[in-house]
Scaffold this active site. Structure first.
Site, PDB file in Angstrom:
ATOM      1  N   GLU A 144       0.676  56.334 -13.002  1.00 48.81           N
ATOM      2  CA  GLU A 144      -0.126  56.938 -14.077  1.00 48.81           C
ATOM      3  C   GLU A 144       0.081  56.256 -15.419  1.00 48.81           C
ATOM      4  OE1 GLU A 144       1.758  58.594 -12.085  1.00 48.81           O
ATOM      5  OE2 GLU A 144       0.461  59.938 -10.967  1.00 48.81           O
ATOM      6  N   HIS A 213       2.825  71.798 -10.787  1.00 57.59           N
ATOM      7  CA  HIS A 213       1.398  71.556 -10.638  1.00 57.59           C
ATOM      8  C   HIS A 213       0.577  72.639 -11.307  1.00 57.59           C
ATOM      9  CE1 HIS A 213       3.105  68.924  -7.624  1.00 57.59           C
ATOM     10  NE2 HIS A 213       1.965  68.303  -7.549  1.00 57.59           N
TER      11      HIS A 213
END
Lengths: 408, 394
Positions: A144, A213
């Site tokens: 990322e 998450h």
């Protein structure tokens, strides 16, 4: 239940600094959903360099078909019976917006994990790789920090990447790139580089996805200067915001929500965008202003049903623009109702609600009859157990109680 | 060898009346039989910057039977988790390990509980290998109090401190620097133990991995980085994500070993070798060539990016449990029936654990606020109404 919202007056009416670019000096009709520009209406755009542009000869603005949404007051009732437009789910609306922009501008490309051949983990990029090829829809390795940085680098030269974080939480790995490069390069280069990047992805508390998450990155990113943050909540504004974000010269972070991808709505067939800096009037009212965004909008609307039965008339505004806040819309509402309730999914400490509370207090304190109430998620990591997770976020019952307390 | 002669002679006497079970009674009880057997791994090790260990692995019947039982247990557990997920008793993310059991089991055979293991989110079987009970697994998956993280962690957050299992991590690659940190602490306290930091082929492309590797090599840490290469990073095949899919070579200056990850004995040999190496020479990378039968998680069908033929092909040719079964049968260490009995026993164990887990209650609401801080700081958290629900963050 249509809302006719007149944007009146000059910027002077708003006692806040005119550093945002917003449309004033225009009269717009806002039907059920959002704002659109009426053809031929004059509007002013305050640019980021301080100049005010009346009737901009912006080619793109003139391409907009302004009657994309009906201008009649009871358009809400009309649209459902005459059935213009087409029905789709929120992720399909995002896909449509993305596809249209990619067709329109060859500089737009998509990069992210499993966005290409897999079609996207939430299907927002389904079919794009087949249509536009591997160079425009790029499957990145799991890196990322690097691919966000690469997207920003590409944007510096004029490409318009749309970077997807498979889950917003993963973008924490790219925080440096987003903060230092994406946000600040336009400034530190003295205006030489613009970063027309869109960083998007699903965030928020889902259905028992676990602590890592279920993050709300908007609270972490909100301090970064130089970026814009928007949160979509309906298929209509999802497509509109996606398109506007791609067309914007500024870096925009588009927050989607994991639980909203399957919302269904009928949207216009014509090309339209949603203004990035504007809030959406969901339900006009008189007694209290409820400010919310993303998934909490639905909890608020559910509570609104109960409140209406109990005799209250809440005004619900989906703030949509998380950075900068649309203090124009919000201010007008506060002046009308004198009571504010903020319902957000961020944690209590340092969330969007905390900043919004400060902003409203600073600017509209004289209009408030009661202290601002802010309902947020608990300051704890999101637990996995379903019952605990429910208690973490704000539930409709709590919203009803809060309004009752506020309106005493 | 004498045992096999004995058996074949009794069958040569064509005594169909003599049941197999009586033949078994002539054998030493297999569960405690530690006569060494040497078995050659079917695939040799490939090495990078070091000398590969020998292909001949020392084992014994007891160990092989333990392998079989443990892997069968793990397999059964994962399949049961699949059904529970479809029944909506497990929600959110659930990443299953079936197909990769040999890595967990082989590793445990080579190390002690003083060595540390840290892995990513595909952690159910690694947890069980470290001594976690089935009840803890199923209760945690269902979010109950009896879970290893009291129901607050979920599938991706299993931990067991007393046997040095450090999790259980959702963010891809983030566990590798943590693992090198564990190794650092081990070197610091000089306790002759090592850390196995497991990650996948998708995580192998994370920058933080190379940063941690560099530091580990610089400081001579007893860190063993184990790449569980199942060839797919969710939907992206390894050749589409990595310029060089030779993950064992990616360490460059750090030696590496490529291992057949579906062969529990090869894994055991490699881990033994790696432990000795790490204690003397610093970090080493192990690449376990393995495969997962399920998709990436329960929300991924697993068939959009690979063919069903591939999956069934691997299942037929390389399945770790079948391999051990064949070994056990060919060396006459147990009969088919005994092995089937073990599988039945294991199935019952799993079913019992599930039943027990279902009875465990959901966490109390006050648990929402516990374990935020190690010692209460007096920070208060209010419920939305700011009056009734008031808790001090503990």
């Amino acid at each position: 239940m249509a809302a006719i919202f007149q944007g009146v007056g000059a910027a002077a009416a708003l006692p806040s600094s005119p550093s945002y670019s917003f449309d004033s000096n225009k009269s717009v009709f806002s039907p059920r959903r959002s704002f659109s520009v009426r053809k031929g209406a004059s509007f002013a755009v305050v640019r980021s360099d301080g100049t005010v542009n009346l009737n901009p000869k912006d080619r793109r603005a003139q391409l907009l078909i302004s009657n994309a949404v009906a201008t009649k007051a009871d358009s809400a009732a009309a649209s459902s019976s005459s059935k213009p437009g087409h029905e789709l789910l929120l992720f399909e609306a995002l896909l449509e917006g993305l596809e249209e922009e990619m067709e329109r501008d060859p500089h737009v490309c998509v990069m992210g994990e499993d966005v290409g051949h897999y079609g996207g983990s939430y299907k927002v990029t389904k079919g794009l790789a087949k249509k536009f090829g591997d160079l425009r829809v790029l499957d990145t390795p799991i890196a990322e920090n690097s691919f966000t940085g690469m997207g920003i680098g590409a944007a510096m030269t004029g490409l318009r990447p749309v970077v997807e974080g498979m889950n917003m939480g993963f973008l924490l790995l790219a925080f440096n790139q987003i903060s230092n490069n994406c946000g600040m390069l336009h400034y530190t280069s003295g205006g030489q580089f613009t970063i027309p990047i869109v960083i998007r992805g699903p965030g928020g508390v889902g259905r028992q996805l676990g602590a890592e998450h279920s993050q709300r990155l908007e609270s972490y990113f909100q301090s970064i200067p130089g970026i814009q943050m928007v949160a979509c909540s309906t298929p209509y504004n999802a497509k509109g915001l996606m398109k506007a974000a791609i067309r914007s010269e500024n870096p925009v972070i588009l927050f989607e929500h994991v639980l909203l991808y399957n919302l269904k709505e009928r949207i216009p067939d014509e090309d339209y965008i949603c203004n990035l800096e504007e809030a959406e009037m969901v339900r006009p009212g008189e007694h209290v202003t409820i400010l919310t965004y993303s998934r909490m909008r639905y909890h608020v609307m559910q509570a609104a049903k109960t409140l209406v039965n109990k005799g209250y008339d809440p005004e619900v505004i989906d703030i949509r623009s998380l950075k900068p806040f649309d203090l124009f819309t919000i201010g007008n509402s506060v002046k009308k109702t004198h009571r504010v309730l903020i319902v957000e999914e961020c944690m209590r400490t340092g969330g969007i609600g905390a900043s919004l509370t400060a902003a409203i207090t600073e600017n509209f304190n004289d209009y408030l009859d009661a202290p601002i109430m802010c309902l947020s998620s608990q300051d704890v990591p999101t637990p996995y157990a379903g019952t605990l997770e429910e208690v973490t976020v704000v539930q409709p019952a709590q919203i009803v109680t809060a309004v009752e307390q506020l309106c005493q | 060898m004498a045992l096999s002669y004995l058996r074949s002679s009794s069958s040569r006497s064509a005594n169909l009346l003599r049941p197999l079970s009586s033949a078994a009674s002539l054998r030493r009880p297999i569960s405690t039989d530690t006569t060494p057997i040497t078995i050659e791994t079917s695939v040799p090790f490939t090495s990078h910057q070091c000398e590969a260990p020998s292909r001949s692995v020392e084992t014994n019947p007891s160990e092989l039977l333990t392998f079989f039982r443990d892997m069968a247990l793990m397999r059964r557990m994962e399949i049961a988790a699949d059904s529970l997920y479809k029944a909506k008793l497990i929600r959110g993310f659930c990443h299953l390990y079936d197909g990769q059991e040999a890595v967990a089991v082989g590793m445990e055979a080579a190390i002690t509980k003083k060595d540390c293991i840290i892995t990513a989110y595909r952690d159910h079987c690694t947890f069980v290998g470290r001594g976690g009970t089935l009840l803890e697994v199923f209760a945690e998956l269902m979010g109950r109090q009896a879970g290893c993280s009291k129901g607050k962690g979920g599938s991706m957050h299993f931990y067991k401190k007393d046997s040095n299992f450090y999790g259980g991590h959702g963010i891809v690659g983030a566990q590798v620097p943590l693992g090198c940190g564990l190794a650092f602490a081990q070197k610091y306290s000089k306790d002759e133990s090592v850390t196995f930091a497991l990650y996948g082929d998708g995580a192998a492309n994370q920058g933080q991995l190379f940063e941690a590797l560099n530091i580990s090599a610089l400081w001579d840490l007893p860190a063993i980085l184990v790449c569980e290469n199942n060839h797919y990073g969710m939907g992206t095949a390894e050749w589409r994500a990595a310029k060089s899919p030779a993950y064992y070579k990616r360490g460059d200056y750090v030696p590496g070993l490529k291992v057949d990850g579906m062969d529990a004995l090869a894994v055991k040999q490699a881990c033994k070798f790696a432990k000795e190496h790490a204690l003397k020479n610093g970090p080493i990378i192990l690449e376990m060539d393995t495969y997962r039968y399920h998709g990436h998680s329960m929300s991924d069908p697993g068939s959009t990016y690979r063919t069903r033929d591939e999956i069934s092909g691997v299942r037929q040719e390389r399945d770790p449990i079948e391999r051990v079964r064949k070994l056990v049968l060919s060396h006459d260490l147990a009969t088919e029936k005994e092995l089937k009995d073990i599988e039945k026993e294991v199935r019952k164990e799993v079913d019992n654990a599930i039943a027990q887990a279902k009875e465990s209650p959901m966490p109390e609401p006050s648990e929402l606020f516990s374990n935020v801080y190690a010692k209460g700081l007096g920070a208060e958290s209010f419920g939305a109404d700011r009056k009734e629900v008031r808790a001090t963050l503990a």
